[in-house]
Design an enzyme around this catalytic site. Structure first.
Site: not given
Ligand SMILES: Cc1cc2nc3c(=O)[nH]c(=O)nc-3n(C[C@H](O)[C@H](O)[C@H](O)COP(=O)(O)O)c2cc1C
Length: 341
Positions: A103, A107, A168, A170-171, A204, A233
């Site tokens: 992704n 934000f 993140s 993405n910023t 995080k 993350n």
């Molecule tokens: C579509 C998407 C959006 C996410 N948005 C955020 C976010 O806004 N802030 C954040 O701290 N992590 C965000 N994450 C990261 C998740 O909170 C998590 O740290 C990461 O996906 C790893 O865990 P997982 O393998 O169980 O998905 C996002 C993940 C995905 C897939």
């Protein structure tokens, strides 16, 4: 079937269904039992050791649904002070055979004020609620600490824990804030807010920092008395394209980083590491517990396996409790060194 449609469309459709019909959660949930499965960490009670990770419910629209499921805690956000549209679409890709996502959302969120209204208006079903906070894309590095302070002050009175997100991918420039000096700036600013309204505060982290930088990051977290670290993350895999990868493709890297972090914080009594990143099975959870961790978050496995994953985890916990002739999870974790899988 849902995997035939655009992933972001499916996500939004599901979220708005959950928002309008929180009672749907009754299809999957089981009775909460804090005495058996509950853990108390830094004053926050988690009815179940697994929580929902940030990014699923950015705006806190479906808090009533997610807290009705058996998540021990729900983390909303990332929220920024002002409304933000996020990066251009498409910005969410799935890899079903690898049970992963990529992704580059950036934000996208309604901004602090509207999210605040959602938080205070929600039924939390007695669960812990966390909020993940970030800076607006257009906020300069110099003003970044100010963004985090605005968000801390806005939400500390109405949530159970806050998470500073500088990880993140993405910023643009956000991960630079993981540098020691910038982190110090952010946490010095937040210290003022924490004096007025003390609340559990986590950082995080990214799985892409080299270990020397990560060591510095952990130092700062210790220095400022944080409640803990959320690791990790998403990770950048350039060959796949822009954005961050989550799910099974992230698992090994995330685990390596968690081990590194745990080795450095386990002697600090009040510090916890919340494990997130590629957690799909009870084996992953068990590994975290054996390392000395307690709490876990999931995102991608929840999407691919559905809410029934929580029941699967519960069944495994029941089995292990029985095998070890122990009545509750708290006691199991106190004796985890000798516990049998
Ligand atoms: C579509 C998407 C959006 C996410 N948005 C955020 C976010 O806004 N802030 C954040 O701290 N992590 C965000 N994450 C990261 C998740 O909170 C998590 O740290 C990461 O996906 C790893 O865990 P997982 O393998 O169980 O998905 C996002 C993940 C995905 C897939």
């Amino acid at each position: 079937m849902a995997f035939k449609f655009d992933p972001e469309f499916v996500h939004n459709f599901a979220l708005s269904t959950f928002e309008q019909m929180p009672g749907l959660a009754n299809l999957w949930n089981f009775p909460n039992d804090f005495a058996k499965y509950g853990l108390e960490v830094n004053g926050n009670k988690w009815d179940f050791p697994v929580g929902l990770a940030a990014g699923f419910d950015e705006n806190g629209k479906a808090i009533s649904f997610f807290t009705k499921l058996n998540f021990g805690a729900v983390e909303i956000g990332t929220v920024t002070p002002k409304f933000q549209i996020g990066n251009e679409k498409p910005r969410l890709w799935r890899y079903p055979s690898e049970e992963s996502f990529r992704n580059s959302m950036g934000f996208n969120n309604l901004g602090a004020e509207l999210v605040y209204q959602n938080v205070v208006g929600a039924n939390r079903n007695g669960k812990s609620l966390g909020i993940n906070i970030g800076k607006n894309k257009l906020t300069s590095r110099e003003d970044a600490a100010g963004d985090y302070r605005i968000l801390y002050d806005k939400f500390a009175g109405v949530v159970d824990y806050l998470v500073v997100n500088v990880s993140s991918p993405n910023t643009p420039g956000l991960r630079e804030l993981l540098g020691k000096e910038f982190l110090r700036e952010i946490f010095s600013e937040l210290e003022k807010g924490r004096k007025k309204t003390p609340r559990s505060l986590y950082l995080k982290i990214s799985p892409d920092q080299d270990f020397k930088d990560l060591e510095n990051t952990i130092e700062v977290a210790k220095e400022f008395g944080l409640s803990g670290i959320i690791a990790t993350n998403t990770t950048i895999m350039e060959q796949r394209g822009k954005g961050g990868i989550s799910g099974k493709l992230l698992r090994d890297k995330s685990k390596m980083v968690r081990k590194f972090v745990m080795d450095r914080i386990k002697e600090v009594d009040h510090m916890q590491m919340i494990a997130v990143g590629g957690i799909f099975s009870f084996d992953d959870i068990w590994e975290h517990w054996k390392m000395g961790g307690k709490l876990i978050q999931i995102y991608t496995s929840f999407v691919y396996q559905g809410p029934g994953i929580l029941q699967d985890f519960k069944n495994e916990i029941d089995r292990v409790l029985l095998k070890n002739k122990i009545n509750n999870l708290n006691e199991l974790l106190e004796n985890i060194k000798d516990a049998k899988r």
